[in-house]
Design an enzyme around this catalytic site. Structure first.
Site, PDB file in Angstrom:
ATOM      1  N   ARG A   1       0.890  -1.170   0.000  1.00  0.00           N
ATOM      2  CA  ARG A   1       0.000   0.000   0.000  1.00  0.00           C
ATOM      3  C   ARG A   1       0.925   1.216   0.000  1.00  0.00           C
ATOM      4  NH1 ARG A   1      -5.377   1.189   1.857  1.00  0.00           N
ATOM      5  NH2 ARG A   1      -5.566   3.226   2.870  1.00  0.00           N
TER       6      ARG A   1
ATOM      7  N   HIS B   1      -7.179   1.460  -6.664  1.00  0.00           N
ATOM      8  CA  HIS B   1      -7.443   0.663  -5.456  1.00  0.00           C
ATOM      9  C   HIS B   1      -8.269  -0.564  -5.853  1.00  0.00           C
ATOM     10  CE1 HIS B   1      -7.761  -0.413  -1.405  1.00  0.00           C
ATOM     11  NE2 HIS B   1      -8.508   0.550  -0.903  1.00  0.00           N
TER      12      HIS B   1
ATOM     13  N   GLN C   1     -10.386  -2.863  -3.304  1.00  0.00           N
ATOM     14  CA  GLN C   1     -11.638  -2.284  -2.819  1.00  0.00           C
ATOM     15  C   GLN C   1     -12.786  -2.556  -3.781  1.00  0.00           C
ATOM     16  OE1 GLN C   1     -12.390  -0.447   0.157  1.00  0.00           O
ATOM     17  NE2 GLN C   1     -14.408  -0.984  -0.665  1.00  0.00           N
TER      18      GLN C   1
ATOM     19  N   ASP D   1     -16.609   8.934  -1.878  1.00  0.00           N
ATOM     20  CA  ASP D   1     -15.411   8.733  -1.064  1.00  0.00           C
ATOM     21  C   ASP D   1     -15.094  10.057  -0.392  1.00  0.00           C
ATOM     22  OD1 ASP D   1     -13.201   7.581   0.091  1.00  0.00           O
ATOM     23  OD2 ASP D   1     -12.054   7.342  -1.753  1.00  0.00           O
TER      24      ASP D   1
ATOM     25  N   CYS E   1     -16.070   3.476   0.645  1.00  0.00           N
ATOM     26  CA  CYS E   1     -15.001   2.540   1.023  1.00  0.00           C
ATOM     27  C   CYS E   1     -14.526   2.739   2.460  1.00  0.00           C
ATOM     28  CB  CYS E   1     -13.839   2.646   0.041  1.00  0.00           C
ATOM     29  SG  CYS E   1     -12.931   4.196   0.107  1.00  0.00           S
TER      30      CYS E   1
ATOM     31  N   ARG F   1     -14.033  -6.909   2.040  1.00  0.00           N
ATOM     32  CA  ARG F   1     -12.609  -6.767   1.748  1.00  0.00           C
ATOM     33  C   ARG F   1     -11.883  -8.051   2.139  1.00  0.00           C
ATOM     34  NH1 ARG F   1     -10.100  -1.791   1.597  1.00  0.00           N
ATOM     35  NH2 ARG F   1      -8.244  -3.027   1.128  1.00  0.00           N
TER      36      ARG F   1
END
Length: 308
Positions: A107, A134, A137, A225, A266, A294
């Site tokens: 990450r 991402h 996700q 988001d 998310c 996830r």
């Protein structure tokens, strides 16, 4: 070598296979405590390095728990411990890690770090997030949508707000999973044209509509988001709030979508900014199912990368 770097770089059949695997593993765990091991232990004897140059809650916990449930072990490394590209090159770090571990999840900030790591690693690499995308996700998001509403193919997804890295992976997914995506947000924060063009080349309808109420007409799924990053300055935060205030997902916006439309985020959410409490906690919200998934989606990604 099976790297999972981005959705649009992964074969359609493999993506669908991962979702099927995630669903099967989730069903097999029905009723068990989250920390209990799976009956099958496909990662027994495997070591997975989890590298975090960016802070994380869901990514760290879900990958760590997922590996352990499948019988593997994890080594969690922070950016300050690794200092990727500072002193030792990323390429040399990749070559060394490949001698110690069976898989690397990273990450990070700059996509180039991910790509260079994958280029030189002798083990699979998973994109846990970069500033551009991402993918893990969105695999969880599609799993969640299909649990609640059936196949996502042919559905209309609306992204409201900032055309950021999560939005980019939704655009990638539109091309791979055959759904339509409408972006509604200020022109200063549009998604990258490269990503839009790539999805359109695969037959996806990618639209930009500045009016959020028009954008959500006929929507099956509304997604947003956070508007700001923890690293943004106060002046940047204020500018972004001014740009994005009209794209808040609230009761009025959700009322403009289909009656059975779902809402996703998310997380972490800044309640009262990009989304209201009424929507976050309302009957259309599936944000906590999304967060749980996830775990299941990433377990499937891990198994696909390792071929187990």
């Amino acid at each position: 070598m099976r790297h999972f770097l981005d959705i649009h770089k992964t074969d359609r059949a493999d993506l669908r296979g991962m979702l099927d695997s995630a669903r099967a593993m989730k069903m097999a765990r029905d009723g068990r405590p989250h920390g209990a091991p799976d009956d099958a232990q496909p990662l027994a004897g495997r070591m997975v390095a989890l590298i975090f140059e960016k802070p994380s809650t869901r990514t760290r916990v879900s990958f760590d728990v997922g590996v352990r449930q499948m019988g593997g072990q994890t080594m969690v490394l922070s950016g300050s411990e690794m200092q990727l590209g500072h002193g030792e090159t990323i390429a040399d770090t990749a070559r060394v890690l490949g001698r110690y571990v069976d898989l690397i999840m990273i990450r990070t900030f700059d996509e180039s770090v991910l790509l260079e790591l994958a280029e030189h690693a002798s083990v699979p690499v998973i994109n846990g997030l970069t500033d551009r995308s991402h993918p893990c996700q969105i695999m969880a998001d599609i799993l969640t949508y299909e649990e609640h509403r059936g196949p996502i193919k042919g559905r209309k997804v609306v992204w409201s707000g900032d055309g950021n890295n999560v939005c980019a992976s939704f655009i990638h997914a539109a091309g791979r999973f055959d759904f339509d995506l409408t972006f509604t947000g200020p022109p200063q924060l549009d998604p990258e044209p490269e990503f839009i063009g790539q999805a359109r080349s695969e037959g996806a309808a990618i639209n930009i509509e500045r009016d959020p109420l028009r954008a959500v007409e006929g929507a099956d799924l509304v997604v947003t988001d956070t508007w700001v990053s923890m690293h943004d300055s106060q002046s940047t935060k204020e500018r972004r709030h001014n740009l994005l205030r009209g794209y808040q997902v609230n009761e009025a916006l959700m009322a403009g979508a289909k009656r059975d439309a779902l809402f996703m985020h998310c997380l972490p959410a800044h309640r009262g900014e990009e989304v209201t409490n009424a929507v976050m906690d309302g009957p259309q919200s599936v944000v906590f199912d999304e967060a749980e998934n996830r775990l299941h989606a990433q377990k499937a990604v891990l198994r696909w990368c390792l071929g187990v």
